[in-house]
Every structure is written in structure tokens, then in C-alpha cells.
Design an enzyme around this catalytic site. Sequence first.
Site, short mmCIF file in Angstrom:
data_model
loop_
_atom_site.label_atom_id
_atom_site.label_comp_id
_atom_site.label_asym_id
_atom_site.label_seq_id
_atom_site.Cartn_x
_atom_site.Cartn_y
_atom_site.Cartn_z
N SER A 197 0.84 -1.20 0.00
CA SER A 197 0.00 0.00 0.00
C SER A 197 0.88 1.25 0.00
O SER A 197 1.68 1.44 -0.91
CB SER A 197 -0.96 -0.04 1.18
OG SER A 197 -2.00 0.92 1.01
N GLU A 323 -9.28 -5.32 -3.84
CA GLU A 323 -8.63 -4.30 -3.03
C GLU A 323 -9.60 -3.36 -2.31
O GLU A 323 -9.53 -3.16 -1.10
CB GLU A 323 -7.70 -3.44 -3.90
CG GLU A 323 -6.54 -4.17 -4.52
CD GLU A 323 -5.36 -4.31 -3.58
OE1 GLU A 323 -5.47 -3.93 -2.40
OE2 GLU A 323 -4.31 -4.81 -4.03
N HIS A 384 -7.87 -5.54 0.41
CA HIS A 384 -6.61 -4.85 0.70
C HIS A 384 -6.04 -5.38 2.02
O HIS A 384 -6.75 -5.50 2.99
CB HIS A 384 -6.90 -3.36 0.80
CG HIS A 384 -5.71 -2.46 0.75
ND1 HIS A 384 -4.88 -2.42 -0.34
CD2 HIS A 384 -5.23 -1.56 1.64
CE1 HIS A 384 -3.94 -1.51 -0.13
NE2 HIS A 384 -4.11 -0.99 1.08
#
Length: 455
Positions: A197, A323, A384
Site C-alpha cells: 500500500s 482491493e 486490501h
Amino acid sequence: MSTVTGIERVVVETDRGRVRGVVEGGAVSFRGIPYAASPVGELRFAPPRSHPGWTDVRDAAQAGPSVPQAASRLEKVQGKRVPDWNEDGSLTANVFAPRRAPADGAARPVLVWWHGGGFTSGSGGWDWYDGARLAALGDIVVVTANYRVGPLGYLYLPHIGAANLGAQDQAAVLRWVQDNIASFGGDPRTVTVGGQSAGAYSSLMLALDPATNGSVTRVLLQSGPFGLRPQDPHQAAENAAAYLRLLGVPDGTDTAKALRALSAEQLLDAYGRLSAQLAVPGNAAPPMYPVLGAPGLPRTRQQALAGGALEGKPLLIGTTRDEATAFTAFDPRVQNLTAVQTGSLFRDGSLEIADHHAAGGNTTYVYQFDHAPAEDPYGLGATHCAELPFLFHTFDAYPDSPLLAGAGAGAGAVDAQRALGHAFATAVAEFVATGTAGDWLPYAPATTARIRHFG
């Protein structure tokens, strides 16, 4: 090596003093090693400075405190954490090496891995990112570290020296690795920068920036929000001005002095209020994050790639299948944007980078992590952060996380989870060690059949 109350200890020399790590299974862990002086007093909102060092052997069994931060907006996905931040002593690194590494004279490949958190939260010292098992599995040295986030890391006031301070912290860690990692059994000439990320975004910045590019051998990018453009300096300056108004810092005063006189709690409170003022449903950008033209980000990603900044560096890049559910599943206002955001914020940019790199004849691997929890009442899917416990084999560090819900239903589910983690971690470790990934076919531009699926 020494033994104290049944615990094996290992002492290593660094350029600032000796540190004492602890043997844990097949690895030896050194936690909470200062790589820079505490960012307090005159050093708050200043670039990182060298740590003054210590004379006695410093115990490195425990991680240092996190940098000041509010709770992560991904707590509902990853699980809650007890606040552990303290501005003093927060700029630390953690080194995880195979058990025999510090003493056997071999030089092992190094992974410097950055945590995510939207440039607003996170810590390299959290048990989610414990690198001991990955180091032992791959016979590599793993480094994690803290960097300043939120207003303390990305407030844009260049006239007081505050500009991409979090990125400057990360560059300081790379310098520390170059100077010290050989003492831990690592090879400073073979360094993979990686992260997830915001950590992936940061890793690409480090690989592309001429100031740090030479320290980077390979690049690992997990779920990078590459659809997020760097912050425009004019917008960053406007957000900084709004932030100062919320803090009650009037125009014409000594801004640096006023900010250093406030408590970290006051700085975080005002940042929270600024975040609320600027929040727009579907917009994932925090109020403060890397600014274009400031240290660490001299040019756009596209300009740097076109200029060949990544040429010759093997790349492993990927995303999770779903995600954006981490940001949309709990907010009915934006649930219909999930697929769009997964593409626009994460997948499209990752594939664009992969296509460019592979087209230039560079070694490129692309993955998609598809594993979804057995019990998934929120419809997260492979969201995610889903791959993180699998990469580090830190399943036990996520007791309340929907990422792993249902795994306790039976031994078969647990075994399958562990097997997937072993496969994913082995692929990553092999890439760090060799720049290749075994029988995994390298990616070819626009060739989805060459994307390896884990799940």
C-alpha cells in the site's frame, strides 16, 4: 552468542553502538534499533539527524514505539491495535536474520520492507510485520522500520524544513542499511525495497529517486495505490494553511516554534478535523502525503520510468483481487464503487508499471492474491491487506480480523491457509534472494495469462 534465563542472545556491532538481539526459532531478531535521533524538540518537523549513539550494549528484544498517529481507518479489516506511539524514540528499525547469519560470514540478500497505512498510520515494529519467519524461510535478512506519518511526516511547510519528512526518514533507513547490514549477515549490495500500500508507493519512490536509486537492487510492490497522483505542492500548501488555522497558529508568527510548542495530541487532533473537512466519499487520498518536487519525489513516476530510472532492476508487483472492499464494504454510500476503485486506484497503475518494465526487457513478475476468508459476512473477498499474514506467517497476530475469519473451523482450513502462506512467502523470498521466482513465468506486456494467482 550468550544465554540468559534460557533465552539465547546475540550481540552485533553497529555504527552507533552494540545491540543485543534474541534468537526466536530459526531466526535472530533485533528490534527497536535507532536509525536516527528522536524527532523531538528542534528536530520535530526537521529532516532526520544522526543518532548520538550509546555506550552500553543496547537491548533489542522489543520494538520501539510507533510514531504519533490516530487509529487506522482499516481497523475493521485488520483488527484493532492498542495505541503504542511516542514521539521520543520512534525512528527505529528492526532486523530479522537467519539464526546463523550474524556469525557465519555469509552476505545474504536484504529486503527492506515498508508498512502501509495511507501515510497516516502504521509501524514497522507491529507483530503483523514480524519478519523472523520470512527471514528463516528464505535465508534472507528482513528489515522493517518506522517513518513519520500524518502531519509529522507530510505537512508541507518547506520554509521550516518540513517537506516529505516521512520519505526522508525512509532514505535515512536505506543509508543505515548500507552502513550496518553487513554486521547482521546482510549484503548491502543486494537490497530489495518493498512494501504494501503506502509502503509500495514509498518503495517505488525510493527506487526512482536519483538520491536513493543506487542503493536499490530489486523492487517488490504490493497493492500500491498508484492511481493516487503525488500531491501538488500548491494543494499541499493550501492544506497546510488550513491545518495551521485549525491549530490556531496565526499568520506572521514563528511557525516552527509554534508547532514545536504544541503537544503531539494537539497535532493529531487538528489533523483528524482537517481529514473530516476534506473527506469526499470515494476519495482515498489523505490530507497529507508525498508532495511532487519535494525531497524523495523530484519528478512523476511516469517521467522517472520514461527516463529509465527502473531499468535493470527486477520487479515483483501485484494486487489483491478485491482491493477496494476494505474502504467500501462498511460504507453503503460508496459500495457501488468497489470494482471501479480496485481498478483505478490499485490494479490499473500496477499493470501499467509492469507493462512498461517488461516491454523494456526487464525481469518482471505480476501476481494477484485471490484468497478470501471462509466466513465473509461483509463481502470483503480478497481485500486490501489480505496477503500480509500469509507473507509473514503472522496469522496469530490477527485474532479479530475478518481477513482470516473462519479459519478456525477445522484443521483442514488452517493447513490450507498455511500452505498458501508458504507458497506466497517462498515466491517472494526467492525473488529477494535471486531476482527470479523459480518456475513462475516472467510477465509479458498485456499478457494476463502470465499473472500468477495465489488463492
